[in-house]
Design an enzyme around this catalytic site. Structure first.
Site, short mmCIF file in Angstrom:
data_model
loop_
_atom_site.label_atom_id
_atom_site.label_comp_id
_atom_site.label_asym_id
_atom_site.label_seq_id
_atom_site.Cartn_x
_atom_site.Cartn_y
_atom_site.Cartn_z
CB THR A 90 -0.93 0.00 1.23
OG1 THR A 90 -1.81 -1.12 1.13
CG2 THR A 90 -1.76 1.27 1.32
CG ASP B 1 -3.00 -7.35 3.82
OD1 ASP B 1 -3.41 -6.61 4.74
OD2 ASP B 1 -3.56 -7.42 2.71
#
Length: 341
Positions: A32, A116
């Site tokens: 991200t 993640d």
């Protein structure tokens, strides 16, 4: 082969002063922190790993000041969403970390990573890098994993601030081992875990205190970090030279209401090599998941806080995972153990 860039403005600055400059190496994997969305106000519908590391770094205001006398050297290793991380990338990343850490001109390494699976990569590097033949040469250096919860295109992007914090940590003379930095917190590879799906303060160390805080570009340590001792020196060779496709298959199996023995039967029929049972409470497991295993099985708990009683208190033939490991890291630990078998 991954791409490389050196930020020449910093290099030229150092040469003009006639100084031999230390380098900080950035190994970029996407995530991200390098993500892009159609709108600066969209923090959900974005694609991770879209911007190059050059683009990411050029978007960090105050980067030159944070570097001080150091030069930034960046390598694009991958551009992925970390949910899709695979073992081949772990091999590449471990080798790249070792390659740069052993260089006398490198102060430390920063890894840009998706949130993640950051906790798994951090733990993997924490276990594997100390087993490298050259590890004695980098005991005074750190590998810092940095991430973001907002894409680089967001009006609320947190990546630039996290990168500045990572730079402060990697340059700190007391930084050691594999660390994770985000939202002003410095956490160890052993304890860091993602606990929020959306908030920028997404990581926790559970019941353990964070190692330190980054405030105004300064690191305030609560506990000094250190490299983990190498559990098995030959682990390095096994990790680097066993083809990723041949690594053991270790699966997480969650225990809950209605669990059945079909899970045990199906996994073993398919050829699973090891299992981590994510139990309830004190790593208790449904009776239908306790029997019939013919592969190594560890137990852990789905509870995010608290600690488990000792193995001898929990009357069960199935052993507990190493103390304090959340399920995702227990899976990595069993995987590495099976690689050595």
């Amino acid at each position: 082969m991954y791409s490389t860039c050196i930020f020449n403005q910093f290099l030229a600055f150092g040469k003009s002063l006639g100084k031999k400059m230390e380098k900080i190496v950035v190994l970029a994997t996407g995530g991200t922190i390098a993500g892009s969305a159609a709108s600066a106000h969209d923090n959900l519908r974005y694609q991770a790993g879209q911007q190059s590391i050059e683009q990411v770094l050029m978007g960090v205001a105050g980067l030159q000041q944070a570097l001080g006398p150091c030069v930034l050297e960046a390598h694009q290793i991958a551009q992925i969403d970390s949910k899709d991380l695979d073992y081949a990338l772990w091999q590449t990343l471990a080798q790249a970390c070792a390659q740069h850490l052993q260089r006398s001109d490198v102060r430390g390494v920063i890894v840009t990573h998706g949130t993640d699976t950051l906790e798994e990569t951090a733990y993997f590097l924490d276990q594997v890098l100390p087993a490298a033949p050259q590890a004695a040469t980098w005991q005074d250096k750190a590998v810092v994993l940095v991430s973001a919860m907002r894409p680089a295109t967001s009006a609320q992007a947190d990546g630039p601030g996290n990168l500045l914090q990572a730079l402060a940590v990697v340059q700190n003379p007391q930084a050691r081992g594999v660390l994770a930095v985000a939202c002003g917190k410095v956490q160890s590879a052993q304890t860091v875990r993602k606990v929020q799906p959306y908030h920028v303060d997404a990581f926790s160390s559970g019941d353990q205190p964070v190692l330190g805080q980054v405030q105004q570009g300064q690191v305030q340590w609560q506990q000094l970090p250190a490299w983990q001792p190498a559990a098995a020196p030959r682990l390095w060779q096994q990790v680097l030279h066993t083809p990723a496709a041949q690594w053991p298959w270790v699966e997480l199996v969650h225990s809950g209401a209605g669990s059945t023995a079909r899970t045990v039967q199906a996994l073993q029929a398919a050829g699973v090599n090891g299992v981590v049972l994510v139990g309830t409470g004190n790593a208790t497991v449904h009776q239908h998941l306790l029997q019939g295993w013919q592969v190594p099985v560890w137990r852990t708990t789905r509870c995010l806080e608290g600690s488990l009683p000792p193995q001898d208190v929990l009357a069960s033939e199935l052993p507990l995972a190493p103390t304090g490991l959340v399920p995702s890291k227990a899976r990595v630990a069993l995987l590495l153990q099976l690689l050595l078998a």
